[in-house]
Design a protein around this motif. Structure first.
Motif, mmCIF file in Angstrom:
data_model
loop_
_atom_site.group_PDB
_atom_site.id
_atom_site.type_symbol
_atom_site.label_atom_id
_atom_site.label_comp_id
_atom_site.label_asym_id
_atom_site.label_seq_id
_atom_site.Cartn_x
_atom_site.Cartn_y
_atom_site.Cartn_z
ATOM 1 N N ARG A 151 20.026 7.388 -73.946
ATOM 2 C CA ARG A 151 18.665 7.906 -74.532
ATOM 3 C C ARG A 151 18.393 9.399 -74.003
ATOM 4 O O ARG A 151 18.745 9.746 -72.967
ATOM 5 C CB ARG A 151 17.452 7.007 -74.427
ATOM 6 C CG ARG A 151 16.952 6.913 -72.936
ATOM 7 C CD ARG A 151 15.720 5.958 -72.757
ATOM 8 N NE ARG A 151 15.145 6.156 -71.555
ATOM 9 C CZ ARG A 151 14.143 5.660 -71.142
ATOM 10 N NH1 ARG A 151 13.396 4.705 -71.959
ATOM 11 N NH2 ARG A 151 13.459 5.836 -70.053
ATOM 12 N N ILE A 152 17.881 10.109 -75.052
ATOM 13 C CA ILE A 152 17.304 11.592 -74.616
ATOM 14 C C ILE A 152 15.731 11.575 -74.884
ATOM 15 O O ILE A 152 15.149 10.778 -75.891
ATOM 16 C CB ILE A 152 18.012 12.344 -75.441
ATOM 17 C CG1 ILE A 152 19.567 12.707 -75.346
ATOM 18 C CG2 ILE A 152 17.203 13.843 -75.390
ATOM 19 C CD1 ILE A 152 20.140 13.571 -76.427
ATOM 20 N N ILE A 153 14.990 12.079 -73.967
ATOM 21 C CA ILE A 153 13.626 12.187 -74.026
ATOM 22 C C ILE A 153 13.296 13.518 -74.438
ATOM 23 O O ILE A 153 13.693 14.657 -73.679
ATOM 24 C CB ILE A 153 12.986 11.923 -72.765
ATOM 25 C CG1 ILE A 153 13.041 10.511 -72.290
ATOM 26 C CG2 ILE A 153 11.425 12.074 -72.712
ATOM 27 C CD1 ILE A 153 12.514 9.849 -70.876
ATOM 28 N N LEU A 154 12.562 13.869 -75.429
ATOM 29 C CA LEU A 154 12.056 15.055 -75.855
ATOM 30 C C LEU A 154 10.514 15.306 -75.778
ATOM 31 O O LEU A 154 10.002 14.336 -76.297
ATOM 32 C CB LEU A 154 12.586 15.273 -77.481
ATOM 33 C CG LEU A 154 11.678 16.659 -78.149
ATOM 34 C CD1 LEU A 154 12.496 17.797 -77.581
ATOM 35 C CD2 LEU A 154 11.867 16.547 -79.724
ATOM 36 N N ASP A 158 14.140 15.496 -70.909
ATOM 37 C CA ASP A 158 15.774 16.220 -71.030
ATOM 38 C C ASP A 158 15.607 17.258 -71.699
ATOM 39 O O ASP A 158 16.196 18.185 -71.457
ATOM 40 C CB ASP A 158 16.499 15.166 -71.738
ATOM 41 C CG ASP A 158 16.753 13.841 -70.847
ATOM 42 O OD1 ASP A 158 17.230 13.754 -69.833
ATOM 43 O OD2 ASP A 158 16.650 12.836 -71.463
ATOM 44 N N ILE A 159 14.646 17.536 -72.704
ATOM 45 C CA ILE A 159 14.483 18.680 -73.603
ATOM 46 C C ILE A 159 12.953 18.888 -73.520
ATOM 47 O O ILE A 159 12.173 17.975 -74.158
ATOM 48 C CB ILE A 159 15.040 18.680 -74.828
ATOM 49 C CG1 ILE A 159 16.560 18.455 -74.941
ATOM 50 C CG2 ILE A 159 14.567 19.799 -75.744
ATOM 51 C CD1 ILE A 159 17.363 17.949 -76.193
ATOM 52 N N VAL A 160 12.333 20.063 -73.232
ATOM 53 C CA VAL A 160 10.938 20.260 -73.529
ATOM 54 C C VAL A 160 11.050 21.688 -74.387
ATOM 55 O O VAL A 160 11.658 22.390 -74.220
ATOM 56 C CB VAL A 160 10.266 20.698 -72.150
ATOM 57 C CG1 VAL A 160 8.579 21.103 -72.308
ATOM 58 C CG2 VAL A 160 10.347 19.628 -71.189
ATOM 59 N N ASN A 190 10.174 27.302 -64.767
ATOM 60 C CA ASN A 190 9.982 26.318 -63.794
ATOM 61 C C ASN A 190 9.314 24.976 -64.059
ATOM 62 O O ASN A 190 8.769 24.453 -63.552
ATOM 63 C CB ASN A 190 9.316 27.122 -62.492
ATOM 64 C CG ASN A 190 10.053 28.267 -61.999
ATOM 65 O OD1 ASN A 190 11.398 28.307 -62.072
ATOM 66 N ND2 ASN A 190 9.135 29.124 -61.730
ATOM 67 N N SER A 191 8.924 25.035 -65.601
ATOM 68 C CA SER A 191 8.148 23.909 -66.065
ATOM 69 C C SER A 191 9.238 23.108 -67.101
ATOM 70 O O SER A 191 8.657 22.283 -67.823
ATOM 71 C CB SER A 191 6.954 24.290 -66.867
ATOM 72 O OG SER A 191 5.828 25.089 -66.107
ATOM 73 N N ASN A 192 10.592 23.484 -66.742
ATOM 74 C CA ASN A 192 11.537 22.791 -67.440
ATOM 75 C C ASN A 192 11.543 23.075 -68.992
ATOM 76 O O ASN A 192 12.129 21.931 -69.896
ATOM 77 C CB ASN A 192 11.129 21.065 -67.340
ATOM 78 C CG ASN A 192 12.413 20.305 -67.688
ATOM 79 O OD1 ASN A 192 13.608 20.729 -67.255
ATOM 80 N ND2 ASN A 192 12.385 18.995 -68.126
ATOM 81 N N SER A 241 23.124 15.612 -74.809
ATOM 82 C CA SER A 241 22.910 15.047 -73.446
ATOM 83 C C SER A 241 23.159 13.559 -73.688
ATOM 84 O O SER A 241 22.653 12.924 -74.624
ATOM 85 C CB SER A 241 21.410 15.294 -73.270
ATOM 86 O OG SER A 241 21.106 14.813 -72.024
ATOM 87 N N LYS A 242 23.604 13.030 -72.681
ATOM 88 C CA LYS A 242 23.820 11.730 -72.481
ATOM 89 C C LYS A 242 24.656 10.982 -73.784
ATOM 90 O O LYS A 242 24.316 10.089 -74.061
ATOM 91 C CB LYS A 242 22.583 10.768 -72.310
ATOM 92 C CG LYS A 242 21.839 11.523 -70.982
ATOM 93 C CD LYS A 242 20.638 10.773 -70.978
ATOM 94 C CE LYS A 242 19.809 11.475 -69.731
ATOM 95 N NZ LYS A 242 18.710 10.785 -69.462
ATOM 96 N N GLY A 243 25.643 12.109 -74.307
ATOM 97 C CA GLY A 243 26.273 11.628 -75.504
ATOM 98 C C GLY A 243 25.454 11.419 -76.754
ATOM 99 O O GLY A 243 26.113 11.193 -78.088
#
Length: 298
Positions: A6-9, A51-53, A87-89, A135-137
């Motif tokens: 899974r990917i977290i947006l 994973d993505i912001v 610095n906040s991703n 990310s993560k496939g």
């Protein structure tokens, strides 16, 4: 048992890193510079979970051509503020909006260079998109557009969208990715519901193959809708702003967990902007109760 990947947006709304016209000298830029504050300090732990912001950058990060008079100072972010984002991703920003060319062509391109140097990806400019992040496939494809008229220059340097163009771009990228996310700068300011034409437009874009639409520009929250398996956030309101109305200080982050099995999950994380423009998680806010809406049962 093999765990599902899974990917977290984490998606946010308008990031306005300059002083508002009504708060020149006491706005976001001025307070950060004067008090040396890190405005994301209280929520960086949440942002680090993504994973993505992603967000909409609605000010240039450039002092090129800056003069010591009103028009030259408003809504202009300090170039060094890119470090606050990095610095906040923040991994990805849309720059297709009605303020990104407010100070001319060179500050626009200077902002692109500054973001690139910090390895922050950009959408909302035709030659820079789509941005495909794996990310993560799992592959996510991002496209950004403004549906607002360009107010400052005769020619928009960013991506201006219409249904035909967006649909064409979706068709070009859909076979290359698992999910397509569309960023739209659209709607009317301070209106808490999308128009009928916006709803129809959003549904057509989902029907064309988009999986998520992330909206911004109205500066107030609008509903989040599930439509035919797609997710439409009509407006995520301000994320960084010095607007003084209480309704513009309450914001939210949209968290989407993408799975390979297409069974995605969403969460709304309420955020509050204080007088020093620090952001806090607002656990007492009722956003999770009333912002989730269905315009369609499809």
């Amino acid at each position: 048992m093999i765990q599902d990947k899974r990917i977290i947006l984490l998606a946010v709304g308008d990031i306005i890193l300059g002083d508002h016209p009504h708060f020149l000298g006491i706005g976001v830029r001025s307070i950060i510079e004067r008090k040396k504050i890190f405005i994301f300090e209280k929520i960086v732990n949440i942002l680090s979970q993504g994973d993505i912001v992603f967000g909409n950058l609605e000010t240039v990060l450039s002092d090129y051509g800056k003069k010591n008079f009103y028009e030259s100072l408003i809504l202009r972010g300090n170039p060094y503020f890119v470090d606050q984002l990095k610095n906040s991703n923040f991994k990805l920003l849309n720059i297709a909006n009605n303020h990104i060319q407010q100070h001319g062509d060179f500050p626009f391109y200077n902002t692109i260079d500054i973001l690139k140097q910090s390895k922050i990806k950009i959408i909302g400019v035709d030659y820079l998109q789509p941005q495909i992040i794996e990310s993560k496939g799992i592959k996510l494809g991002f496209l950004g557009y403004s549906l607002r008229p360009e107010e400052n220059n005769s020619k928009a340097l960013y991506s201006q969208g219409n249904k035909k163009k967006i649909t064409s771009d979706i068709n070009k990228v859909k076979k290359k990715v698992d999910y397509i996310i569309i960023s739209l700068h659209w709607g009317d300011e301070y209106i808490s519901l999308p128009s009928i034409s916006q709803i129809s437009f959003a549904h057509d874009i989902i029907d064309a193959g988009a999986d998520v639409i992330i909206g911004h520009h109205p500066h107030v929250l609008q509903p989040v809708e599930k439509y035919k398996g797609g997710i439409i956030a009509y407006s995520l309101r301000n994320f960084v702003s010095d607007m003084c109305s209480e309704i513009t200080k309450k914001s939210m982050m949209l968290k989407i967990i993408f799975n390979q099995n297409k069974k995605n999950r969403i969460e709304l994380i309420p955020i509050y902007i204080n007088k020093n423009y620090h952001l806090f998680e607002n656990s007492t806010d009722g956003s999770k109760k009333y912002l989730y809406a269905h315009h369609s049962q499809n």
